[in-house]
Each structure stands twice: as C-alpha cells, then as structure tokens.
Design a protein around this motif. Structure first.
Motif, short mmCIF file in Angstrom:
data_model
loop_
_atom_site.label_atom_id
_atom_site.label_comp_id
_atom_site.label_asym_id
_atom_site.label_seq_id
_atom_site.Cartn_x
_atom_site.Cartn_y
_atom_site.Cartn_z
N ALA A 1 46.95 40.76 -10.10
CA ALA A 1 47.36 40.75 -8.68
C ALA A 1 48.78 40.20 -8.42
O ALA A 1 49.42 40.61 -7.57
CB ALA A 1 46.51 39.53 -8.03
N ALA A 2 49.12 39.38 -9.25
CA ALA A 2 50.57 38.83 -9.26
C ALA A 2 51.59 40.05 -9.59
O ALA A 2 52.50 40.02 -8.93
CB ALA A 2 50.92 37.76 -10.40
N ASN A 3 51.18 41.00 -10.67
CA ASN A 3 52.01 42.11 -10.92
C ASN A 3 52.09 43.00 -9.66
O ASN A 3 53.20 43.66 -9.46
CB ASN A 3 51.42 43.06 -12.27
N THR A 4 51.12 43.25 -8.92
CA THR A 4 50.96 44.20 -7.94
C THR A 4 51.73 43.50 -6.66
O THR A 4 52.57 44.31 -6.14
CB THR A 4 49.44 44.25 -7.39
N HIS A 5 51.67 42.14 -6.40
CA HIS A 5 52.37 41.48 -5.33
C HIS A 5 53.99 41.78 -5.80
O HIS A 5 54.54 41.94 -4.88
CB HIS A 5 51.96 40.18 -5.33
N ALA A 6 54.36 41.54 -6.90
CA ALA A 6 55.62 41.57 -7.23
C ALA A 6 56.27 43.15 -7.05
O ALA A 6 57.45 43.22 -6.75
CB ALA A 6 56.11 41.11 -8.80
N LEU A 7 55.30 44.15 -7.38
CA LEU A 7 55.95 45.52 -7.01
C LEU A 7 55.92 45.77 -5.72
O LEU A 7 57.13 46.31 -5.37
CB LEU A 7 54.69 46.20 -7.71
N LEU A 8 55.14 45.14 -5.08
CA LEU A 8 55.25 45.38 -3.39
C LEU A 8 56.40 44.81 -2.91
O LEU A 8 57.00 45.40 -1.95
CB LEU A 8 53.90 44.99 -2.81
N ALA A 9 56.68 43.61 -3.28
CA ALA A 9 57.93 42.80 -2.81
C ALA A 9 59.23 43.66 -3.26
O ALA A 9 60.07 43.66 -2.44
CB ALA A 9 57.87 41.43 -3.63
N SER A 10 59.39 44.12 -4.37
CA SER A 10 60.34 45.05 -4.70
C SER A 10 60.42 46.36 -3.83
O SER A 10 61.60 46.81 -3.83
CB SER A 10 60.19 45.37 -6.18
N ARG A 11 59.48 46.90 -3.27
CA ARG A 11 59.65 47.87 -2.19
C ARG A 11 59.79 47.22 -0.96
O ARG A 11 59.62 48.41 -0.05
CB ARG A 11 58.12 48.77 -2.71
N GLY A 12 59.93 46.01 -0.68
CA GLY A 12 59.98 45.65 0.73
C GLY A 12 58.88 45.62 1.54
O GLY A 12 58.89 45.46 2.74
N ILE A 13 57.71 45.53 0.80
CA ILE A 13 56.32 45.49 1.77
C ILE A 13 55.97 44.08 1.83
O ILE A 13 55.55 43.70 0.61
CB ILE A 13 55.59 46.47 0.94
N GLN A 14 55.71 43.55 2.84
CA GLN A 14 55.37 42.25 2.96
C GLN A 14 53.69 42.25 3.57
O GLN A 14 53.20 41.27 3.20
CB GLN A 14 55.87 41.44 4.06
N ARG A 15 53.25 43.22 4.15
CA ARG A 15 51.80 43.16 4.50
C ARG A 15 51.27 44.81 4.17
O ARG A 15 52.13 45.63 4.66
CB ARG A 15 51.77 42.81 5.98
N ALA A 16 50.14 44.95 3.75
CA ALA A 16 49.46 45.98 3.77
C ALA A 16 48.04 46.25 3.51
O ALA A 16 47.46 45.10 3.67
CB ALA A 16 50.09 46.53 2.09
N THR A 17 47.44 47.17 4.00
CA THR A 17 46.09 47.57 3.85
C THR A 17 45.83 47.68 2.31
O THR A 17 46.46 48.55 1.76
CB THR A 17 45.63 48.77 4.70
N VAL A 18 44.83 47.03 1.78
CA VAL A 18 44.94 47.07 0.33
C VAL A 18 43.47 47.71 0.15
O VAL A 18 42.37 47.23 0.57
CB VAL A 18 44.80 45.64 -0.45
N ILE A 19 43.32 48.89 -0.53
CA ILE A 19 42.07 49.50 -0.87
C ILE A 19 41.89 49.67 -2.19
O ILE A 19 42.46 50.11 -3.03
CB ILE A 19 42.36 51.13 -0.14
N GLY A 20 40.60 49.11 -2.63
CA GLY A 20 40.44 49.17 -4.10
C GLY A 20 38.94 49.48 -4.28
O GLY A 20 38.00 49.52 -3.68
N HIS A 21 39.04 50.43 -5.50
CA HIS A 21 37.73 51.17 -5.99
C HIS A 21 37.16 50.65 -7.52
O HIS A 21 38.20 50.54 -8.18
CB HIS A 21 38.07 52.61 -6.03
#
Length: 336
Positions: A123-143
């Motif tokens: 989760a921390a890795n994913t959060h860092a990825l999104l921050a690097s892309r300038g994404i603060q909020r998202a719809t998170v879809i997990g399968h």
C-alpha cells in the motif's frame, strides 16, 4: 446502462487478439520480459527496505472527455496489470484516467530477494507511485489479492480514496482461524517450483470458472506460466511463496468495520477460491470460499457498502463476462 458500441467492438477485438496471441509454451524473463502489455509500460523507481526497486505501471489517459476522476486498478496474485486490459478500455472510454501497476514481486516489476512483503508495504509503495503522478485522490479497484490490498490501502490512506471497489477479493474469511494449517515459505516455494501452464489452468478452471474454459483465458495462463518457464523461475517462485504467506497471515476481514470509504462489492457467486484449502481437513475445506455468503457478510460488516451479486460468474468476472461486469462496474461508479 449499455456500453457504447465502439467500446464493445474494441473489447471483442481484444478477445480475438488475446486468443490468437496465447502461447502455452511461452518463456518470459523474471520481469515478464517478452510479454506485450496493452499500453505503454512506465516505471516508478524508488527505494524500499534498503533496496532499489522498479515498479511497472500503465498510466492511460481518457479516450474522450475527461470526467476528472482517476481509477487505480490493483491486480490479483495470479494476475498482472495487463489482465485489466478490457477494464482499462471501458474506464478510459467513460472518461477516467487509469493507473494499473504491477506490485513489487509481481509481473513486470522488480523481484527482490530478502524483501519483507506485507499489505502495508505494498500500500505504501502504491501510495508513493500515485503521489509521483500527482494523484491525491482516486477510485481504487482491487481484484482477488488486489482486493485485500485495496482494503488495506483504504484503511491506511482514507483521505486518498474517494471510492473503493472490491471484485471477488481474497480475505473475506480468515483461513487460519477457520482451521487451515500453516505452510512454511520453504514448503510453499517447493510447490511453486512445480508450477506449469497445465497446473495454473487446472486451478483456474476449477476455482475461477466453475469448471468451464474458453480459449481466450489461455493468454493469462501463459503470462504466468512463462515466468516459471524462463530464466528467473527461482526468484519468481520465491516471491510467489512469500506473497502467499502474506495473503494467509495478514487478514483484513477483521477490520472491515473501520473502512469509512463508500465501497462497492462485485461478487461472482460461482467463485470458490480459498487459499490453503488444499491442505485443510476435508470438512474445513468444504465450507471455505462460499462467495455468495462471504459477499453478504462483507457488505454487512463494511459501514457504507453496496453489494452487487453476479450469481452465474466466478472469480474473474471481468475476464469471464466483460460486458456484464463492466455494466455493473460503471453503474456502481456512477452512483457514488
């Protein structure tokens, strides 16, 4: 709601292409070198646990007018970001920006030695990825396993998730508490080394597709089997053993009551996936993986949850019945 005709045409075209490209004898590198992703692959380079890591991801822009929302697609344990290709097509067609990463230890991302895998770490890795892309909020879809990760992500970063979608997630029950015996990582590793195209197909056919099979599923089996047939099979098998241990020992079901994010549960009722059931006593295995019951229990436990049941579908509804699944998904996203 019906999907736009152009989107459906593209989806059907990809089905044919996937079937044509399936190669049971494929051999891929440890980071899935040689496999073709549906969109350009990018890389997020970062350091974690003292290691330099590379996280592969697709960042796909809306096909038409943007709706201002970003969807993050989290793959399952026996899947990759590429498996979401039809979902990416549908969501970008509906105006979403889509981020689809391969988690560390999986698919086109780094396979590290000596890495402590946890859902909190992923989760921390994913959060860092999104921050690097300038994404603060998202719809998170997990399968599947990605559903466990999505739930953990929503618990750890509630302000970063505007809507949570769980598609036949693992972890709707605590297998260890139900009586499934523990297997060491060494034992799991030896089992992973025996993985082949046929063993993956047999498992998925039994648990994912209710005994049925279609030629277009072969591509996703080949994607996984090719890494076991390639030069990195040992590290692939080790990371898979480590993440199997993670799935078994880090249940999130007991924390469902703390999920504050509006949550959509999409549950294929024919699913009977239950990691470890093969080593459980028969009477224990018989009661595991009852997704119709598990889905209803999860919907009751998560405070702001909506359950959509897909009674005739299995563990991978987005692959098995893409039109039906994506209609349900878009309806659920629109009702936010």
């Amino acid at each position: 709601m019906r999907l736009h005709a152009s989107i459906l045409a593209a989806v059907l075209g990809m089905i044919c292409l996937a079937s044509a490209n399936a190669n049971p004898q494929a051999s891929y590198g440890p980071q899935l070198e040689g496999f073709t992703y549906p969109h350009p692959m990018q890389r997020f380079e970062f350091s974690s646990q003292g290691k330099s890591l590379s996280m592969a991801f697709m960042d796909v822009a809306p096909l038409g007018a943007a709706n201002g929302r970003t969807a993050v697609l989290l793959h399952g344990k026996n899947f990759c970001g590429a498996t979401w290709e039809r979902t990416i097509q549908v969501l970008t067609g509906a105006g979403y920006r889509v981020i689809a990463p391969d988690q560390i230890g999986f698919c086109a991302s780094t396979k590290p030695e000596g890495y402590q895998f946890s859902f909190n770490q992923l989760a921390a890795n994913t959060h860092a990825l999104l921050a690097s892309r300038g994404i603060q909020r998202a719809t998170v879809i997990g399968h599947s396993m990605g559903g466990m990760l999505a739930a953990r992500y929503a618990l750890e970063y509630p302000q970063a998730v505007e809507q949570l979608v769980l598609v036949n997630p693992l972890g709707l029950e605590d297998w260890r508490a139900e009586g499934v015996p523990y297997a060491t990582i060494d034992q799991l590793y030896q089992g992973e080394l025996r993985t082949s195209f046929d063993s993956i197909k047999a498992y998925q056919q039994r648990f994912y597709y209710n005994g049925q099979w279609r030629p277009e599923y072969d591509r996703w089996v080949s994607m996984l089997a090719g890494m076991y047939a390639g030069p990195g099979r040992e590290i692939v098998a080790l990371n898979q053993a480590q993440t199997s241990d993670m799935v078994f020992t880090q249940p999130v079901v007991h924390e469902f009551g703390r999920i504050a994010t509006p949550t959509l549960l999409l549950i294929g009722g024919k699913d009977r996936t239950a990691p470890g059931a093969n080593r459980a006593p028969r009477e224990v295995a018989a009661r595991l993986g009852n997704y119709p019951e598990l889905g209803r229990r999860a919907a009751a436990a998560i405070p702001n949850a909506t359950l959509v049941e897909l009674p005739e579908l299995g563990h991978s509804p987005q692959v098995e019945a893409p039109e039906q699944f994506h209609e349900a998904l878009l309806r659920g996203l629109a009702s936010r």
